[in-house]
Design a protein around this motif. Sequence first.
Motif, PDB file in Angstrom:
ATOM      1  N   PRO A  89     -17.770 -20.585   4.983  1.00 43.63           N
ATOM      2  CA  PRO A  89     -16.553 -21.390   4.787  1.00 43.63           C
ATOM      3  C   PRO A  89     -16.612 -22.751   5.481  1.00 43.63           C
ATOM      4  CG  PRO A  89     -16.128 -19.515   6.244  1.00 43.63           C
ATOM      5  CD  PRO A  89     -17.523 -19.373   5.769  1.00 43.63           C
ATOM      6  N   ASN A  90     -15.874 -23.689   4.938  1.00 46.83           N
ATOM      7  CA  ASN A  90     -15.797 -25.038   5.514  1.00 46.83           C
ATOM      8  C   ASN A  90     -15.401 -24.988   6.986  1.00 46.83           C
ATOM      9  OD1 ASN A  90     -16.410 -26.155   3.063  1.00 46.83           O
ATOM     10  ND2 ASN A  90     -14.296 -26.670   2.547  1.00 46.83           N
ATOM     11  N   GLY A  91     -16.048 -25.825   7.781  1.00 42.87           N
ATOM     12  CA  GLY A  91     -15.701 -25.940   9.189  1.00 42.87           C
ATOM     13  C   GLY A  91     -16.294 -24.874  10.083  1.00 42.87           C
ATOM     14  N   CYS A  92     -16.985 -23.937   9.530  1.00 41.79           N
ATOM     15  CA  CYS A  92     -17.603 -22.852  10.294  1.00 41.79           C
ATOM     16  C   CYS A  92     -18.670 -23.437  11.228  1.00 41.79           C
ATOM     17  CB  CYS A  92     -18.223 -21.871   9.309  1.00 41.79           C
ATOM     18  SG  CYS A  92     -19.085 -20.497  10.033  1.00 41.79           S
ATOM     19  N   THR A  93     -18.740 -22.924  12.450  1.00 37.93           N
ATOM     20  CA  THR A  93     -19.780 -23.318  13.395  1.00 37.93           C
ATOM     21  C   THR A  93     -20.852 -22.242  13.397  1.00 37.93           C
ATOM     22  OG1 THR A  93     -18.189 -24.483  14.788  1.00 37.93           O
ATOM     23  CG2 THR A  93     -20.279 -23.866  15.806  1.00 37.93           C
ATOM     24  N   VAL A  94     -22.097 -22.658  13.176  1.00 35.46           N
ATOM     25  CA  VAL A  94     -23.193 -21.711  13.014  1.00 35.46           C
ATOM     26  C   VAL A  94     -24.186 -21.823  14.170  1.00 35.46           C
ATOM     27  CG1 VAL A  94     -25.067 -20.959  11.483  1.00 35.46           C
ATOM     28  CG2 VAL A  94     -22.974 -21.911  10.505  1.00 35.46           C
ATOM     29  N   ILE A  95     -24.554 -20.660  14.696  1.00 38.18           N
ATOM     30  CA  ILE A  95     -25.658 -20.551  15.653  1.00 38.18           C
ATOM     31  C   ILE A  95     -26.802 -19.901  14.886  1.00 38.18           C
ATOM     32  CG2 ILE A  95     -26.462 -19.552  17.816  1.00 38.18           C
ATOM     33  CD1 ILE A  95     -23.464 -19.340  18.625  1.00 38.18           C
ATOM     34  N   CYS A  96     -27.935 -20.573  14.838  1.00 42.62           N
ATOM     35  CA  CYS A  96     -29.073 -20.097  14.053  1.00 42.62           C
ATOM     36  C   CYS A  96     -30.123 -19.470  14.961  1.00 42.62           C
ATOM     37  CB  CYS A  96     -29.727 -21.259  13.318  1.00 42.62           C
ATOM     38  SG  CYS A  96     -28.609 -22.212  12.298  1.00 42.62           S
ATOM     39  N   THR A  97     -30.619 -18.297  14.581  1.00 46.50           N
ATOM     40  CA  THR A  97     -31.731 -17.697  15.305  1.00 46.50           C
ATOM     41  C   THR A  97     -32.813 -17.304  14.320  1.00 46.50           C
ATOM     42  OG1 THR A  97     -30.994 -15.388  15.204  1.00 46.50           O
ATOM     43  CG2 THR A  97     -30.132 -16.715  17.005  1.00 46.50           C
ATOM     44  N   ASP A  98     -34.049 -17.502  14.734  1.00 48.63           N
ATOM     45  CA  ASP A  98     -35.189 -17.052  13.968  1.00 48.63           C
ATOM     46  C   ASP A  98     -36.373 -16.985  14.928  1.00 48.63           C
ATOM     47  OD1 ASP A  98     -35.763 -16.869  10.753  1.00 48.63           O
ATOM     48  OD2 ASP A  98     -37.585 -17.248  11.917  1.00 48.63           O
ATOM     49  N   PRO A  99     -37.201 -15.953  14.818  1.00 47.97           N
ATOM     50  CA  PRO A  99     -38.329 -15.840  15.735  1.00 47.97           C
ATOM     51  C   PRO A  99     -39.486 -16.792  15.416  1.00 47.97           C
ATOM     52  CG  PRO A  99     -38.336 -13.988  14.226  1.00 47.97           C
ATOM     53  CD  PRO A  99     -37.077 -14.771  13.957  1.00 47.97           C
ATOM     54  N   ASN A 100     -39.473 -17.401  14.240  1.00 42.47           N
ATOM     55  CA  ASN A 100     -40.576 -18.273  13.832  1.00 42.47           C
ATOM     56  C   ASN A 100     -40.201 -19.741  14.071  1.00 42.47           C
ATOM     57  OD1 ASN A 100     -42.640 -19.676  12.552  1.00 42.47           O
ATOM     58  ND2 ASN A 100     -42.725 -18.294  10.814  1.00 42.47           N
ATOM     59  N   SER A 110     -31.834 -27.553   5.050  1.00 40.32           N
ATOM     60  CA  SER A 110     -30.626 -26.856   4.592  1.00 40.32           C
ATOM     61  C   SER A 110     -29.395 -27.364   5.326  1.00 40.32           C
ATOM     62  CB  SER A 110     -30.762 -25.349   4.813  1.00 40.32           C
ATOM     63  OG  SER A 110     -31.690 -24.809   3.923  1.00 40.32           O
ATOM     64  N   MET A 111     -29.552 -27.686   6.596  1.00 41.10           N
ATOM     65  CA  MET A 111     -28.429 -28.222   7.371  1.00 41.10           C
ATOM     66  C   MET A 111     -27.982 -29.569   6.792  1.00 41.10           C
ATOM     67  SD  MET A 111     -29.663 -27.472  11.218  1.00 41.10           S
ATOM     68  CE  MET A 111     -29.186 -25.978  12.076  1.00 41.10           C
ATOM     69  N   ASP A 112     -28.942 -30.398   6.404  1.00 42.80           N
ATOM     70  CA  ASP A 112     -28.618 -31.706   5.833  1.00 42.80           C
ATOM     71  C   ASP A 112     -27.844 -31.580   4.527  1.00 42.80           C
ATOM     72  OD1 ASP A 112     -29.856 -32.973   7.944  1.00 42.80           O
ATOM     73  OD2 ASP A 112     -31.730 -33.337   6.854  1.00 42.80           O
ATOM     74  N   VAL A 113     -28.123 -30.543   3.764  1.00 41.18           N
ATOM     75  CA  VAL A 113     -27.448 -30.326   2.484  1.00 41.18           C
ATOM     76  C   VAL A 113     -26.061 -29.723   2.686  1.00 41.18           C
ATOM     77  CG1 VAL A 113     -27.545 -28.980   0.339  1.00 41.18           C
ATOM     78  CG2 VAL A 113     -29.610 -30.069   1.219  1.00 41.18           C
ATOM     79  N   ASN A 114     -25.895 -28.909   3.714  1.00 46.34           N
ATOM     80  CA  ASN A 114     -24.644 -28.183   3.942  1.00 46.34           C
ATOM     81  C   ASN A 114     -23.835 -28.844   5.054  1.00 46.34           C
ATOM     82  OD1 ASN A 114     -24.800 -25.673   2.146  1.00 46.34           O
ATOM     83  ND2 ASN A 114     -26.825 -25.767   3.092  1.00 46.34           N
ATOM     84  N   LYS A 115     -23.302 -30.002   4.741  1.00 45.30           N
ATOM     85  CA  LYS A 115     -22.526 -30.795   5.710  1.00 45.30           C
ATOM     86  C   LYS A 115     -21.154 -30.199   5.994  1.00 45.30           C
ATOM     87  CE  LYS A 115     -25.346 -34.425   6.010  1.00 45.30           C
ATOM     88  NZ  LYS A 115     -26.165 -34.612   7.168  1.00 45.30           N
ATOM     89  N   HIS A 116     -20.735 -29.200   5.226  1.00 47.02           N
ATOM     90  CA  HIS A 116     -19.425 -28.586   5.437  1.00 47.02           C
ATOM     91  C   HIS A 116     -19.411 -27.684   6.676  1.00 47.02           C
ATOM     92  CE1 HIS A 116     -21.547 -25.406   3.279  1.00 47.02           C
ATOM     93  NE2 HIS A 116     -20.615 -24.560   3.686  1.00 47.02           N
ATOM     94  N   LEU A 117     -20.572 -27.482   7.289  1.00 45.43           N
ATOM     95  CA  LEU A 117     -20.690 -26.641   8.483  1.00 45.43           C
ATOM     96  C   LEU A 117     -21.040 -27.499   9.687  1.00 45.43           C
ATOM     97  CD1 LEU A 117     -22.984 -23.874   6.925  1.00 45.43           C
ATOM     98  CD2 LEU A 117     -20.504 -23.820   7.140  1.00 45.43           C
ATOM     99  N   SER A 118     -20.764 -26.954  10.864  1.00 48.99           N
ATOM    100  CA  SER A 118     -21.299 -27.581  12.071  1.00 48.99           C
ATOM    101  C   SER A 118     -22.271 -26.589  12.695  1.00 48.99           C
ATOM    102  CB  SER A 118     -20.179 -27.966  13.045  1.00 48.99           C
ATOM    103  OG  SER A 118     -19.466 -26.830  13.466  1.00 48.99           O
TER     104      SER A 118
END
Length: 166
Positions: A89-100, A110-118
Amino acid sequence: MQCCLMKFCRLVCLALSTPFYLLQFFGLRGMYKRLFPFLAYSITLSYNDKMHELKRELFRNLARFTNADGTLRLLEIGCGSGANFSFYPNGCTVICTDPNPHMEPYLRMSMDVNKHLSYEKILVLSGEDLREVQDESVDVVVCTLVLCSVNNVENVLQEARRVLRN
């Protein structure tokens, strides 16, 4: 018939995974860790096209977990190249985790394309050890297509429970 199908599927899986076992055996696992992000990103584009309606339905109710202050903090375990971002959803704040660590350039695309998130932060760590995420600090934990590739599913689920708000 079902037994033959199971044997055939097992054979196909073994055939597909053999190159990865050989890479690891010969100490070339680093090459796999560099190649996998490119493959995952490429596959994600067509996968999301095919799964669009299902994913939209899957993530449709995320906004109802919004805090009293109107914010929604989401932790994605094994975010890969950010395949789920467009469904948040719009305005959602995302913490990203990945082992690689080699996944980050594709994740940033993907972050550049999905500007509706922080995006709060990108953490290079496994789902079994989320010590960099505080207890009871997120509203939602997402882990799609990841539990099949972790070493200990129970530890991942314990960590998810630990970081979720009550």
